[in-house]
Design a protein around this motif. Structure first.
Motif, PDB file in Angstrom:
ATOM      1  N   ILE A 195      21.711 -11.512   5.773  1.00 33.01           N
ATOM      2  CA  ILE A 195      21.478 -10.701   4.576  1.00 33.01           C
ATOM      3  C   ILE A 195      20.405 -11.350   3.705  1.00 33.01           C
ATOM      4  CG2 ILE A 195      22.541 -10.007   2.377  1.00 33.01           C
ATOM      5  CD1 ILE A 195      25.077  -9.416   4.180  1.00 33.01           C
ATOM      6  N   LYS A 196      20.414 -12.677   3.610  1.00 34.27           N
ATOM      7  CA  LYS A 196      19.337 -13.370   2.878  1.00 34.27           C
ATOM      8  C   LYS A 196      17.980 -13.051   3.510  1.00 34.27           C
ATOM      9  CE  LYS A 196      19.536 -17.474   1.131  1.00 34.27           C
ATOM     10  NZ  LYS A 196      19.741 -18.862   0.735  1.00 34.27           N
ATOM     11  N   THR A 197      17.939 -13.058   4.845  1.00 37.11           N
ATOM     12  CA  THR A 197      16.687 -12.775   5.557  1.00 37.11           C
ATOM     13  C   THR A 197      16.255 -11.328   5.353  1.00 37.11           C
ATOM     14  OG1 THR A 197      17.452 -14.358   7.224  1.00 37.11           O
ATOM     15  CG2 THR A 197      15.549 -13.028   7.792  1.00 37.11           C
ATOM     16  N   ARG A 586      17.474 -21.182   9.892  1.00 37.10           N
ATOM     17  CA  ARG A 586      16.507 -21.946  10.696  1.00 37.10           C
ATOM     18  C   ARG A 586      16.950 -22.023  12.156  1.00 37.10           C
ATOM     19  NH1 ARG A 586      15.783 -27.288  11.602  1.00 37.10           N
ATOM     20  NH2 ARG A 586      17.265 -27.978  10.040  1.00 37.10           N
ATOM     21  N   LEU A 587      18.251 -22.168  12.373  1.00 31.09           N
ATOM     22  CA  LEU A 587      18.779 -22.227  13.741  1.00 31.09           C
ATOM     23  C   LEU A 587      18.474 -20.942  14.503  1.00 31.09           C
ATOM     24  CD1 LEU A 587      20.718 -23.681  15.853  1.00 31.09           C
ATOM     25  CD2 LEU A 587      22.540 -22.325  14.835  1.00 31.09           C
ATOM     26  N   ASN A 588      18.598 -19.796  13.821  1.00 28.72           N
ATOM     27  CA  ASN A 588      18.372 -18.504  14.467  1.00 28.72           C
ATOM     28  C   ASN A 588      16.905 -18.102  14.492  1.00 28.72           C
ATOM     29  OD1 ASN A 588      21.095 -17.999  15.044  1.00 28.72           O
ATOM     30  ND2 ASN A 588      21.473 -17.291  12.974  1.00 28.72           N
ATOM     31  N   GLY A 589      16.044 -18.888  13.850  1.00 29.50           N
ATOM     32  CA  GLY A 589      14.611 -18.603  13.896  1.00 29.50           C
ATOM     33  C   GLY A 589      14.198 -17.397  13.086  1.00 29.50           C
ATOM     34  N   TYR A 590      14.908 -17.099  12.001  1.00 33.09           N
ATOM     35  CA  TYR A 590      14.516 -15.964  11.156  1.00 33.09           C
ATOM     36  C   TYR A 590      13.296 -16.333  10.319  1.00 33.09           C
ATOM     37  CZ  TYR A 590      19.302 -14.386  12.131  1.00 33.09           C
ATOM     38  OH  TYR A 590      20.468 -14.008  12.737  1.00 33.09           O
ATOM     39  N   PRO A 591      12.355 -15.423  10.136  1.00 37.25           N
ATOM     40  CA  PRO A 591      11.165 -15.718   9.311  1.00 37.25           C
ATOM     41  C   PRO A 591      11.513 -15.645   7.825  1.00 37.25           C
ATOM     42  CG  PRO A 591      11.023 -13.503  10.186  1.00 37.25           C
ATOM     43  CD  PRO A 591      12.280 -14.082  10.740  1.00 37.25           C
ATOM     44  N   LEU A 742     -15.136 -12.209   6.708  1.00 40.96           N
ATOM     45  CA  LEU A 742     -13.786 -12.441   7.228  1.00 40.96           C
ATOM     46  C   LEU A 742     -13.783 -13.617   8.201  1.00 40.96           C
ATOM     47  CD1 LEU A 742     -10.820 -11.402   7.479  1.00 40.96           C
ATOM     48  CD2 LEU A 742     -11.609 -10.015   9.400  1.00 40.96           C
ATOM     49  N   LEU A 743     -12.901 -14.595   7.955  1.00 39.78           N
ATOM     50  CA  LEU A 743     -12.790 -15.755   8.850  1.00 39.78           C
ATOM     51  C   LEU A 743     -11.538 -15.700   9.709  1.00 39.78           C
ATOM     52  CD1 LEU A 743     -13.838 -18.911   6.803  1.00 39.78           C
ATOM     53  CD2 LEU A 743     -15.178 -17.607   8.438  1.00 39.78           C
ATOM     54  N   GLY A 744     -10.410 -15.306   9.083  1.00 35.08           N
ATOM     55  CA  GLY A 744      -9.152 -15.352   9.829  1.00 35.08           C
ATOM     56  C   GLY A 744      -8.024 -14.697   9.058  1.00 35.08           C
ATOM     57  N   ILE A 745      -6.815 -14.919   9.538  1.00 37.76           N
ATOM     58  CA  ILE A 745      -5.626 -14.301   8.954  1.00 37.76           C
ATOM     59  C   ILE A 745      -4.479 -15.313   8.918  1.00 37.76           C
ATOM     60  CG2 ILE A 745      -4.885 -13.392  11.210  1.00 37.76           C
ATOM     61  CD1 ILE A 745      -3.839 -10.914   9.716  1.00 37.76           C
ATOM     62  N   ILE A 746      -3.681 -15.270   7.867  1.00 35.34           N
ATOM     63  CA  ILE A 746      -2.462 -16.098   7.774  1.00 35.34           C
ATOM     64  C   ILE A 746      -1.280 -15.143   7.655  1.00 35.34           C
ATOM     65  CG2 ILE A 746      -1.191 -17.795   6.406  1.00 35.34           C
ATOM     66  CD1 ILE A 746      -3.850 -18.843   5.371  1.00 35.34           C
ATOM     67  N   THR A 747      -0.303 -15.273   8.555  1.00 33.68           N
ATOM     68  CA  THR A 747       0.914 -14.469   8.479  1.00 33.68           C
ATOM     69  C   THR A 747       2.067 -15.345   8.005  1.00 33.68           C
ATOM     70  OG1 THR A 747       1.590 -14.921  10.748  1.00 33.68           O
ATOM     71  CG2 THR A 747       0.121 -13.027  10.399  1.00 33.68           C
ATOM     72  N   LYS A 748       3.175 -14.700   7.671  1.00 32.28           N
ATOM     73  CA  LYS A 748       4.374 -15.422   7.222  1.00 32.28           C
ATOM     74  C   LYS A 748       4.837 -16.401   8.302  1.00 32.28           C
ATOM     75  CE  LYS A 748       8.642 -14.143   4.829  1.00 32.28           C
ATOM     76  NZ  LYS A 748       9.549 -13.016   4.553  1.00 32.28           N
ATOM     77  N   ILE A 766      10.291 -20.588  15.301  1.00 27.90           N
ATOM     78  CA  ILE A 766      10.233 -19.496  14.321  1.00 27.90           C
ATOM     79  C   ILE A 766      10.064 -18.180  15.072  1.00 27.90           C
ATOM     80  CG2 ILE A 766       9.164 -18.690  12.173  1.00 27.90           C
ATOM     81  CD1 ILE A 766      10.367 -21.480  11.974  1.00 27.90           C
ATOM     82  N   LEU A 767      11.065 -17.840  15.809  1.00 27.63           N
ATOM     83  CA  LEU A 767      11.098 -16.562  16.526  1.00 27.63           C
ATOM     84  C   LEU A 767      12.497 -16.007  16.363  1.00 27.63           C
ATOM     85  CD1 LEU A 767       9.372 -17.751  19.807  1.00 27.63           C
ATOM     86  CD2 LEU A 767       8.392 -16.158  18.185  1.00 27.63           C
ATOM     87  N   PHE A 768      12.600 -14.694  16.281  1.00 26.86           N
ATOM     88  CA  PHE A 768      13.931 -14.106  16.124  1.00 26.86           C
ATOM     89  C   PHE A 768      14.761 -14.409  17.359  1.00 26.86           C
ATOM     90  CE2 PHE A 768      16.976 -10.637  16.575  1.00 26.86           C
ATOM     91  CZ  PHE A 768      17.644 -10.777  15.371  1.00 26.86           C
ATOM     92  N   ASN A 769      15.884 -15.101  17.171  1.00 28.60           N
ATOM     93  CA  ASN A 769      16.698 -15.550  18.301  1.00 28.60           C
ATOM     94  C   ASN A 769      18.055 -14.857  18.228  1.00 28.60           C
ATOM     95  OD1 ASN A 769      17.987 -16.892  20.301  1.00 28.60           O
ATOM     96  ND2 ASN A 769      17.707 -18.930  19.484  1.00 28.60           N
TER      97      ASN A 769
END
Length: 769
Positions: A195-197, A586-591, A742-748, A766-769
């Motif tokens: 729910i926090k995520t 962090r364990l589950n890899g939520y962004p 334009l040089l690049g992009i930064i994502t969350k 950092i991947l949804f697990n």
């Protein structure tokens, strides 16, 4: 001259020729455009501007007609109406869960003959046959040994009760884990990390759906009744958020805007704590301090209203049968003394150490569950843990009873009418029975036996909770953590009480503790210990103190609670920065970008942006030079969520940003609805479509789906500022430029991977697990 004449003629023919009708998606919005795929982050900036545009349109229309004015008023009132519905629904569900869990917990030990749907307490309420000496027993309530073999005495009856207790526990836990696995896998666990995520902008479809709500409500009752070391308070937050999400679909304003829906979910989280503990103010503060990512003042008022409605609904249902809203009501007769702050701080230190130990041990066990064969057998794991819990819990009366009942007994201040073993002090019969307040007394053999049983219960609860939290059944952490602290607090409280009784002439007690006085209140120590351990595990502070005094009614004990809670947080933070919910995120890899975490490294945007020096160049779309086929190939060959749109490949001057999902939907719809759109059709993001040759296929104008104001930073912007921008604005991506190019992009996810790398963790986690 001949060439110039030729060109003029071509231009004239192009202008006079009837051009094909271009569909502008700004004028005709398509279903699906502006929505998000599963496991993606929402664009808060876009959602807020969308809502502002909608509100501006309603406000301008309201001046034109009475009907439009009524629509404007109903739109403004819809938020409060939604809060009313969320409060009513959550309160009703919580009342049903409380009543069912109480009845099924008692079902493990026996049944009421007069009405089987009564729990032990309700069964004995109207009985006139029980005596003062055996006031916790009554003829209407029969244990399983009495029903099966006709007697409740002797070793055979004990074994029969033991076997029935274990069998019922196994049946309840088996039903719980089977229902979760078959119908709603998202119904397991606490739900607060997810729910926090979700409140931070991440989308997990189905997590707050109707199936999850239905299965979580049923299995929560089963899991609590099975006797496992878990609570229903965390899962009740998930249940309330499910109610909020489902009810959002009744109102267009919330159904079509993800940011507005998250405001409702923030209020629903407050409702969850309100109905879990009977603490509406604490629930609002819990949502503000612990759960919510974006919490405007309007949401604060609505959370307060929803929590109030939920508390009122629960009070009307009266699940505890005592006409009180709070779970553990206490009445302490003596005030606390300044000297007692020392043991209260000691309890805070214990709570901090226990919190840090629990988080590390639980995360280690959960990681083992994820990476070994253990994770393939969730049903077997639940049954084994239930069997071990039931077999070890039954012989000890303090672990056999439900955890809520245990905490209630530990918080209790011993009076003349208490039948508890904890209150069976020596010389009680010699004391004048004028009032229910008793002075400090010497502990009898029964009290010492109770102390040993509590010490064993403490070790048992500490170890079994580590294994239980995170299994594939609904499992809350509030009540087990409070139980550990309450046991430790009661042990220390009784120790202090006996010290004061036998050594009242010591400097520590002289001046405020005279012989025969009621100096030490062991129940207060249990209450402070419960707050300390819960604070150590969750790292809550302000909301925890408010929840505790609302929960117990002990308003005058705020200072001891504050001292213990702050000490607990300091000690736990010194041993590990993360609370249990952040650790599971962090364990589950939520962004999830933790708002409390500080970014202290001196890196720049160019160090984090993609592409890196070794990477292929940035995938971009030009504003007027690409065909449908080229764009579709780019979409197929890459997995990016969106693409920057530039003037040309040579200039790399930024025009805007377009989402992959919007591109796919728009091209599919154009092929179906617009005549002449083929693979060679040109795609334009410009305001005006340049003239086309007669033989050219129909072009496609997609300026309507282009974000013309994407957030940009320069390549030399400090990374701590970029992180703050992402947190405060809820960005999903940010473009990096240098002198307008334009040089690049930064994502969350790039930021999270960078932070993981700095902390020597695996950046690919950092991947949804």
């Amino acid at each position: 001259k001949a060439n110039e004449e030729e060109m003029k003629n071509i231009t004239t023919r192009l202008q006079t020729k009837k051009a094909p009708k271009l569909m502008d998606f700004l004028d005709e919005p398509l279903p699906g455009v502006g929505t998000y795929e599963d496991f993606n982050t929402i664009d808060w900036v876009r959602e807020k501007s969308k809502d502002r545009d909608r509100h501006r349109e309603i406000a301008s229309q309201s001046k034109e007609s009475t009907w439009a004015l009524m629509k404007s008023i109903s739109d403004a009132f819809s938020g409060w109406l939604l809060m009313l519905f969320v409060g009513l629904m959550s309160g009703a569900l919580a009342g049903g869960i409380d009543i069912s869990a109480h009845w099924m917990t008692d079902l493990k030990e026996g049944v009421c003959l007069s009405a089987f749907w009564f729990n032990h307490e309700h069964c004995c309420w109207n009985s006139n046959e029980n005596t003062f000496q055996e006031r916790d027993k009554c003829p209407k309530w029969k244990s399983w040994a009495e029903l099966i073999i006709g007697s409740n005495d002797g070793p055979f009856a004990y074994i029969m009760n033991y076997v029935m207790y274990v069998c019922w526990a196994l049946l309840f836990s088996f039903l719980a884990v089977s229902l979760v696995r078959a119908f709603a896998p998202y119904a397991c666990g606490s739900g607060i990390p997810e729910i926090k995520t979700i409140l931070s902008g991440f989308i997990i479809r189905g997590y707050l759906g109707k199936w999850t709500l239905m299965i979580k409500t049923i299995t929560l009752v089963l899991a609590v009744s099975s006797g496992l070391s878990l609570g229903k308070e965390g899962p009740l937050v998930h249940v309330a958020c499910c109610c909020g999400n489902i009810l959002c679909h009744l109102f267009t304003k919330y159904r079509k805007n993800e940011a507005k829906r998250r405001e409702v979910l923030s209020a629903a989280a407050a409702v969850g704590v309100s109905v879990a503990f009977g603490a509406p103010i604490g629930g609002v503060l819990f949502s503000l301090e612990e759960v919510s990512y974006y919490f405007p003042l309007k949401t604060l008022w609505r959370s307060f209203f929803a929590a109030l409605v939920a508390a009122f609904t629960l009070r009307s249902i009266n699940p505890f049968g005592n006409s009180r809203l709070v779970l553990f009501y206490v009445e302490f007769h003596s005030p606390w003394h300044l000297v007692e702050l020392v043991p209260f701080v000691l309890l805070g230190i214990f709570g901090g150490i226990w919190g840090a130990f629990f988080i590390r041990a639980n995360i280690m066990w959960c990681r083992r569950r994820k990476t070994t064969r253990l994770g393939h057998y969730p049903v077997l794991e639940v049954l084994v843990v239930t069997a071990v819990t039931a077999v070890l819990a039954f012989p000890n009366s303090y672990t056999r009873m439900s955890t809520s009942e245990l905490i209630s007994e530990l918080f209790n201040d011993c009076g003349l009418l208490d039948s508890s073993q904890l209150c069976n002090y020596a010389n009680v019969s010699d004391i004048e029975r004028g009032s229910n307040a008793l002075p400090d007394r010497p502990a009898s053999h029964d009290v010492y036996t109770a102390m040993w049983q509590l010490a064993l219960a403490l070790v048992f609860k500490m170890l079994i909770t580590v294994v239980t939290f995170g299994m594939k059944v609904p499992s809350g952490l509030f009540i087990p953590s409070m139980a550990v602290g309450a046991i430790a607090g009661r042990l220390l409280g009784v120790g202090m009480e006996q010290l004061a009784y036998y050594h009242h002439d010591w400097v520590l007690f002289r001046g405020w503790c005279s012989p025969g006085a009621d100096c030490i209140t062991p129940g207060l120590y249990a209450m402070v210990g419960a707050a300390a351990c819960l604070g150590g595990v969750t790292r809550m502070t302000v909301s925890l103190v408010v929840i505790m005094f609302e929960l117990t009614g002990g308003l005058e004990y705020i200072v001891p609670l504050m001292a213990a809670t702050m000490t607990s947080k300091w000690v736990a933070d010194a041993l590990g920065r993360e609370g249990i919910y952040e650790a599971h995120i962090r364990l589950n890899g939520y962004p999830f970008l933790e708002p409390k975490e500080e970014f202290s490294h001196k890196t720049l945007a160019m160090d984090v942006m993609r592409p890196r020096r070794s990477d292929p160049p940035l995938s971009v779309i030009t504003q007027d030079g690409m065909s449908v086929e080229e764009v579709e190939t780019l979409i197929t060959d890459t997995s990016y969520s969106g693409f920057p749109v530039v003037v040309s490949h040579e200039s790399q001057r930024l025009v805007g940003f377009v989402l992959r999902r919007d591109l796919v939907i728009s091209i599919e719809n154009a092929r179906q609805r617009q005549d002449g759109v083929v693979s060679t059709s040109q795609i334009f993001f410009t305001e005006y479509t340049p003239p086309q040759l007669p033989s050219s296929p129909s072009p496609l104008k997609l300026r309507g789906i282009l974000d013309l104001s994407p957030f940009t930073v320069t390549d030399h912007t400090a990374m701590d500022i970029v992180v703050d921008i992402f947190r405060k604005l809820g960005l999903r991506q940010c473009l990096v430029t240098h002198n307008g190019r334009l040089l690049g992009i930064i994502t969350k996810k790039d930021i999270l991977k960078h932070m993981a790398q700095i902390a020597n963790r695996d950046p690919d986690s950092i991947l949804f697990n």
